[in-house]
Write an enzyme that holds these catalytic residues in place. Structure first.
Site, PDB file in Angstrom:
ATOM      1  CD  GLU B 150      -3.014  -1.066   2.261  1.00 27.21           C
ATOM      2  OE1 GLU B 150      -2.735  -0.405   3.272  1.00 27.21           O
ATOM      3  OE2 GLU B 150      -4.073  -1.701   2.140  1.00 27.21           O
ATOM      4  CB  CYS B 155       8.822  12.405   2.184  1.00 30.28           C
ATOM      5  SG  CYS B 155      10.266  12.961   3.137  1.00 30.28           S
ATOM      6  CD  GLU B 307      -4.308  -5.973   2.441  1.00 27.15           C
ATOM      7  OE1 GLU B 307      -5.041  -5.254   3.153  1.00 27.15           O
ATOM      8  OE2 GLU B 307      -3.073  -5.871   2.411  1.00 27.15           O
TER       9      GLU B 307
END
Lengths: 679, 679, 679
Positions: B150, B155, B307
């Protein structure tokens, strides 16, 4: 007159040709002329362009632009370009970057981004102002200086901390006096050395913008910051005046902007100018109040409407279009209340960055066949027609409402009794009561001469500065009517409570004592029960927010609370004092009560509305010049309205026709009449 | 087929035996087999375990785990463990730690926590990927590589700033071009040196996540960050491919996750995989749209459901249980829309840290006698039964809806006209109109070949990149039906407005000009008044949010505004262009209008629903393979429903029975039919 | 008795003469005497005054103040002044300044501002405590030590990080044990060296105050911080005891303050004291519960009401006046529930800084002719009249409700199942059910001896610490009635789930298994359907928030769910176990259900209300001493009420009259009766 080179209502706005290729500049001029535009504000954000590095200045683009416009009959409002520092300066001299409320050193970005106590900023802003003044001092196109742009924002850096300490030393002289003024023995804050003092932000005494542990420190920091920014302005002002002593200098203010004490600033502005950006749902009485405040900054002197949008804003959550006619309506609202210019941000819409969805005279489509352009051009024609008829005309008001930034800071910083108290809203309630019946009102500062007024209203006059109470007493003794409200007379200029009973220094003139102050939850209300009929007031009204529990000490009780354990205690009183009287309203009433109360008070003083029987939604305002009154009839409603103006003959200034009797206004329509002032 | 070692719908999920003592591992295997599980995703967050310090690697636990599972018939989806760096690395090499949006250097903690431009992170993530590939390249259990986990988060550190400047130099070549692309003369932002540029966050140009002073800078930073993270993925990808050129490689995506341009990413994924976590109140059409988007990333290629939760989530505010049957229903919804795997997070519930209340096949109680396990095991049996019948089957769609991440970024960064505009929601309204009548739809990127479709819908196509308008024109000329909406065609790829009139480059094909864009408050509505009956549409409908004030330039007016000063102006138009037509919807309509409009448009192109007369709450979807169609009938309602499937004979793939006529579905029930594709 | 120098209910409060000029001090004393005040809390925030620099101490002002008061019969509660460090200390030794949750080093400001692991703070707070103790050890005026003030707030500095690591080494011994306790293999968090561990705040594992990635880390940091602050207290405590072993020592607590584990703290307090600041709309049962908790901290020992406001607070959003009689009513509520003092913040209102709008005995007006002063003086007279009759009397309760801070931390840190779960509110619902029928209740910690009670209620007993389950089993076996609820028995002391089926260690005694936990949205409800009539309970009731899906394992089903797929599953059960029984309430019921359930449970154990047939709004509480009961009848309503007290003769302690039968209470009225304890 601001500058008699252009003896009419100036019409134009911010213009940024440097954002465009040269091929569009002639088209700009063609369209400006179509729109009747005669002033362009230049160079607002061009510092980085003018000074590409520390050593080099290059004003060629500006020379050309001013000349090109001037050749086409368009004057220049010349900005100094210091509203945002260049990127190279931020990199080379980080002291120009602010430290924010959260304690973080900022990096290059945004605008209004310079630390006001940065030696670098002060040095280079002074330098460029000087260079501009020297270069354009004899240029016939330049009408006025526009220093920087919308000053605002605080800094919390070490330079500011050092400056704050120096400012405090000058203000207090000794650390003992400072300790006393800030009541530092509370929570063991006693300072022994000046350099123990730190600036109040989220790292020290404050949080959430307006919450503080020490009101005294926070109040002084607001004073210091307002003054630090003012010093930046004054440095440029002095530099400009060296070269052009006769050119007026201004900077554009922002109405009720909270961070700067504009009454203090106005002392150093040759003419007040401001930027008017109401939201779609701002009450038009609020906009009117703001114009009146801007006029009041220099005791009634006409001001400049420096910016408004021709159509849309971009930074509101929902940026509604100005409906057809509304731009014209709001322009005249400004003029009616003292503006001698009508100027826009912006003349041509930029295509990139955050203001590209802010409206402009020339929209992105680039041609004149738009609703917005047509409306701008029609207004341009009208302003030509008005010529100098309105210039310098004054607004005559016998009622003054006091508004004070330092008082506002203190109220907003107060911990208790209620977060619901909004000083500006309380002021507006009183203003609206007068506005609703078209009574001319001045918004004035605490230093104003009260003798100019028959009625002075000071809502939530929480902070009473030295000499103010005496001035009020003298005013009332001489026959004036004074009114103040709950949470008044509580503290001195350092936010220290005046002991001996609220409302402190105002207690004598008001003839009451406020023993306690109850704070109501938003869903709680009390009642104002009239003791007897008073003008149109009878029966009972609602009130809330705060309820002073008062005792009369000579004042007459006009109304009592209807509910709670203080039912039967006074809520509205009036005290005869000398030849005048002083009213106290101990809670925050419904608008209906205030409308009735102020009608009564005005009637008692013989203060009449500008016109009678005016429909709701129609605003009437008056300027007076050379024995003539200029009446502005402005329909804010979506339906046509009829306004009876009386039988004395008047000239419609926009079409030259003679008018009397009843005037029909279309939706959003405006009529401007000139006639001899009536006795 | 993703990997023909396991020629069926893969069934399994994330498995973390390293969190448990050895005594439980055999019990795990026993229960996996009971549940029909044949794939386990291993090693997702085991970097710190695999590499206890800079010099040491230890994969013994992983060797054993892969072997133990394989012996029991369970294959491995092998992760590279780089989704969270080890604590020792953060201590020793702080460059792996991010600087956050608030400008703060982070400390060790969380996951997805590595700076994507950290030399340390890139070095060691590459190293461990290589070591894993080398070690397991010949292991028969390994089906696929699962790189990191994921990917996400930005940043703002100095390494990123340096990387950004390099990326900008590559993109723009000269600082002059960059200044032009960012329109830096606005607010005096002209850059003269590359290193004057700082990253846009709360310390510089941005605030509140998506507010910015300079859309151009912020847009480029999003591109750069999406690309920086993609580079991290690609570094591992290349390393894996060196050793295992034939093993597929993926990383798990997150649907409409805003921060990464998944169309760009998908180019470097061998197969798309994603994690599906709808909330209790997510519309099931929204989940369907997300599956279709994930399928669209690689132009229709089947994807992996990597998932989903067997039962409960833990990070929603209110984590409802999946009702009985719902896990199965949502699993088949994925398969129906292109998934060739059904996988869970997680196989066994962890007992500590923040995901311990996230559901699992094996719950905390540890045995198989739970509702959740029973439902998992039943599904496991069915998937065995389905065998390879569905694998590689394609979804056939004649309608494409364009969704573009860069457009989304630009819309979300826009200052004005309305904070109420949500790009994804607008896309979903159009999707839902097709979904509601079971018309198969592809979600496609702007680079997709439009010629594959009869109808292409591009809601809020705000940003028009180079070549896109030409492609649309060609598509329409050739007979295609194109539809776009308000706030389209406004800017280029740098968020610079296309002058000359909205909708810019799309103006010609649409045959309209949008003069102004009104922004409505949330409580304001306008009306869409039909000029005449159009299919099922007649009378008037509501619209809101934004209202373009448009003029036709050749387009036919289908409907007009019913209210406000622009009542009577066009709100819906259609323009004949070549053999096709181009629709413009100038405001955001009610769903009822869109349902009718898209029915009309589809009918006109002969695009039929997959099935007719399907009850509301029943979703019908189709995959096609080898001349056969596989029909998924899915009842999202709490009541049974009857679906008429027609008379051609079909096989129920889950029980082998023959079916035709009407199919009864219980609440939350699913039936899967296979039959010959009908003409 | 706290100190037999003053054998009556102490009456007084915080007094800060150092904030005033000397000329007011005699006036203070005159008014204190008028008000019956006999205790003044001194020196709370005077550190900067006492120690103007590192070398100098000066207690002259304190000497004088203590003497002046003592001469006038007023005793001293002597604070150590360490609640805020001096500005000079912050400048010279920045280690005293905290690093906040956002990771920012703070500057000087506020109070409760010292890092608890600062060597400087620990050194100088110890020093000044020692100096004070030495100086005043023989002063007859000093009744008790008041260490610091309202300890609270966490720090995240490097000293705290180092301290945390040491604390962890002591707690866990090896890094392996720590890894296991924190389940660090989740998300690859394995630590190999102690100094890889960082403190959990917004820079690492936490956000939004109570959200965390690792519950184990966050839980331990709360333990460590609570302990760090306690160590600061204990350092001063030891220093004081060196010089004055016989003087009691306390610090003022804050009721349900979340950050400190007061059960742990209470071990080191000679007497518990606390500050009671309910809001206008705090339920009076909540205030009662808080008093009972403060009494429970030391197993029923009487406590001090250290602070309350005579009238208004300042830091609430809306600071209502205490209505006439309410200050007296709430004072007696404290006494009725175990307080042996009634003390105010503050005796004289300060005039500057953030608490100047906090009420005081002496208001800003400065004289005694105020409502607030009159009410204070009347209460002062009554407390004199009560003399020592109430002192040391105990509250007799047969019901204990367990409340545990560590459990609260764990519940609040939990990620899932519901953000709506508020531990304290759930506890209060059970407390209120008992309070509403005037059943005496103790609030107890998990270490309390359960054998003292017939009924023990442990709402949301999420964390079960070692030995607790055994204690509950023993309690029930012996005949006790135990009740717990949904989300109980889930984790151990490290927030690691007890596998094998919820409610874990409590499963056996409860005779049920909770298979799943459903989380309801705020607008969702389920029903509690009674299987048969139970006392006053019949039919059905509403429940919500969380719904455990439980199976009986021996327990009897009392009620079933009425809705959703788990309709018919048990929601309320009771399990016979030994001689007692254990109840499980699987959801959060309406108050009406709990009122009925607890009535049934109490009736079954023969636990009677203190009085029967008491009107709603009247609180009845009892203290017992020397064979006599003292009954407090307290009318919280705005209407008068009649309370039947029975026919046994009683003395009205406030006027000496004899009373029996029915007692009339005015609105907000209180009557205190003393009579022989009845069988």
């Amino acid at each position: 007159m601001i500058n008699d080179k252009l003896p009419k209502i100036w019409y134009g706005g911010d213009y940024n040709p440097e954002q465009w290729e040269a091929d569009i500049w002639d088209e700009d001029v063609r369209m400006f002329k179509l729109a009747g535009i005669d002033v362009a504000t230049l160079n607002v954000f061009s510092w980085a362009l003018n000074q590409p590095n520390e050593e080099t200045y290059d004003f060629a683009w500006l020379d050309e632009t001013i000349d090109r416009l001037h050749k086409n009959g368009i004057y220049t409002c010349l900005a100094t370009s210091t509203g945002a520092h260049p990127a190279w300066m931020a990199k080379k001299y980080p002291d120009v970057l602010r430290v924010d409320y959260q304690g973080r050193k900022r990096k290059f970005g945004g605008r209004h981004n310079s630390c006001p106590n940065s030696p670098t900023y002060r040095k280079y802003s002074k330098l460029i102002a000087g260079k501009l003044a020297e270069r354009y001092k004899d240029h016939p196109a330049v009408l006025i200086w526009h220093v920087s742009n919308e000053y605002g924002g605080y800094c919390y850096c070490d330079n500011c901390a050092a400056g704050f300490r120096t400012w405090l030393q000058q203000r207090y002289g000794t650390i003992e006096k400072l300790n006393k003024a800030w009541n530092t023995r509370f929570w063991g804050h006693t300072f022994y050395e000046w350099d123990e003092i730190v600036v109040p932000n989220e790292l020290s005494e404050e949080w959430a913008g307006n919450r503080t542990n020490f009101q005294g420190i926070s109040l002084d920091y607001r004073r210091f910051m307002s003054n630090s920014l003012l010093e930046c302005y004054r440095i440029e002002y002095e530099e400009l005046k060296k070269h052009t002593p006769d050119l007026p200098v201004t900077t554009n203010l922002m109405g009720f902007y909270p961070e700067l004490d504009y009454f203090e600033w106005a002392k150093y502005l040759d003419v007040v100018s401001w930027d008017n950006y109401p939201s779609f749902n701002t009450p038009f009485s609020f906009t009117a109040m703001t114009h009146d405040l801007m006029r009041g900054l220099k005791s009634g002197q006409p001001f400049m409407l420096m910016e408004q949008t021709p159509s849309q804003q971009n930074w509101q959550p929902y940026n509604s279009l100005k409906r057809p006619g509304v731009m014209r309506l709001w322009s005249y609202q400004a003029v009616a209340r003292g503006a001698d210019t009508v100027m826009f941000f912006q003349l041509r819409r930029s295509i990139g960055a955050c203001e590209k969805y802010h409206g402009a005279v020339i929209e992105h489509v680039g041609h004149e066949h738009t609703r917005v352009f047509r409306e701008c051009a029609e207004l341009g024609g009208e302003l030509k027609q008005l010529s100098d008829s309105v210039l310098d005309a004054r607004v005559d008001a016998k009622v003054g409402i006091i508004y004070d930034w330092e008082n506002r800071w203190a109220v907003e910083l107060s911990s208790g009794p209620s977060v619901g108290l909004n000083y500006v809203d309380e002021v507006h309630k009183y203003y609206a009561a007068l506005f609703n019946r078209n009574v001319q009102t001045d918004m004035i500062g605490v230093e104003e001469d009260l003798g100019r007024y028959d009625v002075v209203i000071a809502p939530v006059m929480y902070m009473v500065k030295p000499g103010f109470a005496d001035k009020v007493e003298a005013f009332v003794k001489d026959g004036g009517t004074f009114l103040t409200t709950f949470f008044s007379g509580i503290v001195n200029e350092n936010d220290l409570v005046t002991t001996g009973g609220y409302p402190g220094e105002l207690r004598k003139v008001l003839g009451i004592w406020a023993e306690e102050i109850d704070s109501l939850f938003p869903d709680q209300r009390n009642q104002i029960v009239m003791k007897s009929k008073l003008g149109s007031l009878e029966g009972s009204y609602e009130c809330g927010l705060l309820c002073d529990l008062i005792h009369t000490e000579g004042a007459e009780v006009i109304a009592e609370y209807g509910d709670d354990f203080y039912a039967g205690m006074p809520v509205v009183t009036v005290n005869k004092f000398g030849k005048g009287e002083a009213w106290y309203v101990a809670s925050s009433p419904d608008q209906a009560f205030l409308d009735g109360l102020l009608k009564h008070i005005c009637d008692a003083k013989g203060i009449r509305p500008t016109l009678d029987n005016v429909p709701e939604q129609v605003e009437v305002a008056r300027r007076v010049k050379d024995g003539k009154e200029i009446l502005f009839l402005m329909n804010h409603g979506k339906q046509p309205a009829v306004v009876p103006v009386g039988d004395s003959p008047a000239v419609n200034l926009l079409d030259g026709t003679e008018q009397h009797g009843s005037i029909e206004l279309p939706a959003h329509g405006v009529t401007i009449l000139q006639r001899t002032v009536q006795a």
